[in-house]
Write a protein that holds these residues in place. Structure first.
Motif: not given
Length: 473
Positions: A164-189
């Protein structure tokens, strides 16, 4: 404890009408039941008046019968009306009422229906918008680190509000940055990870991007995707959630290859990096994958996520109770203060959601609340991640894990903060190891350290740990 009674007839209405379009409005009705609500209602009016002073778009109305609201003002929008009982705000000072009601006044000013965080809505999901419990200090620190060009490792147990904190951080970083959040544990390879980056960069479907990865190779696609994502006038911030779990699934060879490729591509793109997880990335890479973290990954600024700030825990709990529609009765507030807080949001919200269901079957006395808590602690998996951390520690070194458990036993059995030096002495004989083990305990468990004193930050975890000791003497 009981559910809110929205059928009470009388109350005081605070309504906001847009100046240009009074038909667009929102309002809150404070319902009163008896003489005990008169003085608290005056306090509510005084607190709100201080927040709306000088704004003639707000109007107060006495409501003799809420079934006849049209007689109060025919323009009132029923869809924008929110009901609370005055009883829900008993026992709060003027300062606390102003703090608690300030977000409600802000919502009214936008002609929005008043909402508070809800346990039933937020339980088990990412907390967004009004459901996000304040982490303002932590968010400011993370933003500052990113603005300074630092790459960050955010360490926190699962179910502690990290995502939840990371999602909120994404919102706050815009527009000074281009944030891209990935929940990487769901990828298999590594192919799937590169395909996700390509899909985000190109706007294509994931399956199409995966075909491209298998035709061109994941390294080439990953590098090109990060270059594309970095185009523009603001820096890319790549946020990787639960990276250590993903690396464990990949294994040492693929994990090393991915980190090296990501490090090179991120540097080339001038991007910044935030890695988050419930496992210590450096220790995990060293002990489980037997590799040294390359480049940016080996120089991350460590930021352990602390429990929610203690001074605001009581008010945050009242906010959630308002949003969940639960009313505290005689003795309930004292019981809640002794046993439940939001220092660890996930287990607390699950318990409050459970209480909302139980209260619909009948009001819960403090004795009934105690029984509900005992049953909940005996069956919940909300603290499973913390138990898993101890199991992992025991597999590395049983004696170290015994020290952790002994320190937690002492903290859970104490009604006051304890000396940090005494806790460290339980963890190891060597001073260097004492500090290392104590820091590990603070990072992965809800401990609050103030100067040279330490205590458990979460009352709910304290009850859980005591119950755990009773089950496993």
């Amino acid at each position: 404890m009981r559910p809110r009674n929205e059928s009470l007839r009388t109350g005081t209405l605070l309504a906001f009408f847009e100046r240009e379009n009074p038909r667009r409005n929102a309002s809150v009705l404070f319902l009163v039941e008896g003489a005990a609500d008169i003085a608290p209602m005056r306090d509510i009016e005084s607190a709100c008046s201080g927040l709306i002073e000088g704004d003639d778009c707000f109007q107060w109305h006495i409501v003799a019968n809420q079934l006849e609201l049209e007689s109060v003002d025919s323009r009132l929008d029923a869809a924008g009306l929110t009901r609370f009982e005055v009883a829900e705000l008993h026992g709060l000072s003027q300062a606390e009422l102003r703090t608690l009601l300030a977000p409600a006044i802000a919502q009214l000013r936008k002609a929005e229906r008043v909402r508070f965080p809800s346990a039933t809505r937020a339980e088990g999901s990412v907390a967004r918008g009004i459901d996000f419990l304040d982490r303002e200090d932590e968010l400011m620190t993370l933003q500052r680190l990113i603005e300074e060009g630092r790459n960050v490792l955010l360490v926190a147990p699962r179910r502690s509000g990290k995502t939840s904190l990371l999602c909120r951080l994404e919102e706050l970083l815009i527009p000074r940055f281009r944030p891209l959040r990935l929940d990487v544990e769901k990828y298999r390879n590594v192919d799937a990870f590169a395909a996700e980056l390509e899909a985000r960069a190109s706007g294509r479907r994931f399956i199409e991007a995966l075909k491209q990865v298998r035709n061109q190779g994941w390294r080439e696609v990953l590098t090109a995707a990060l270059q594309e994502l970095s185009r523009g006038s603001v820096p890319l911030v790549l946020i990787l959630d639960e990276l250590a779990w993903y690396l464990e699934h990949l294994g040492a060879e693929d994990g090393r290859a991915l980190l090296e490729a990501l490090d090179w591509a991120l540097r080339k793109a001038g991007a910044r990096l935030v890695v988050a997880g419930s496992l210590d990335l450096e220790r995990f890479a060293r002990e489980q994958l037997h590799l040294q973290l390359p480049g940016m990954f080996g120089a991350l600024h460590r930021f352990p996520l602390p429990p929610l700030a203690r001074p605001r825990l009581a008010l945050n709990l009242r906010r959630v109770l308002l949003g969940t529609g639960l009313v505290l009765e005689q003795g309930d507030l004292e019981w809640m203060a002794d046993n439940v807080d939001l220092a660890m949001p996930y287990p607390a919200l699950r318990f409050l959601s459970h209480l909302a269901s139980a209260a619909r079957a009948g009001a819960l006395s403090p004795a009934a609340l105690e029984r509900e808590l005992v049953d909940y602690l005996a069956s919940t998996d909300a603290f499973a991640e913390l138990d898993e951390q101890l199991k992992q520690a025991a597999q590395r070194d049983p004696r170290t894990a015994e020290g952790f458990e002994l320190a937690l036993d002492r903290l859970a059995s104490s009604s006051r903060p304890l000396d940090v030096s005494d806790m460290k002495a339980l963890l190891h004989a060597d001073p260097t190891k004492q500090a290392e083990h104590f820091n590990w305990l603070v990072e992965y468990f809800p401990l609050s350290v103030q100067g040279e004193r330490v205590e458990l930050a979460s009352r709910l975890f304290q009850r859980y740990w005591r119950a755990r000791g009773d089950m496993h003497p």
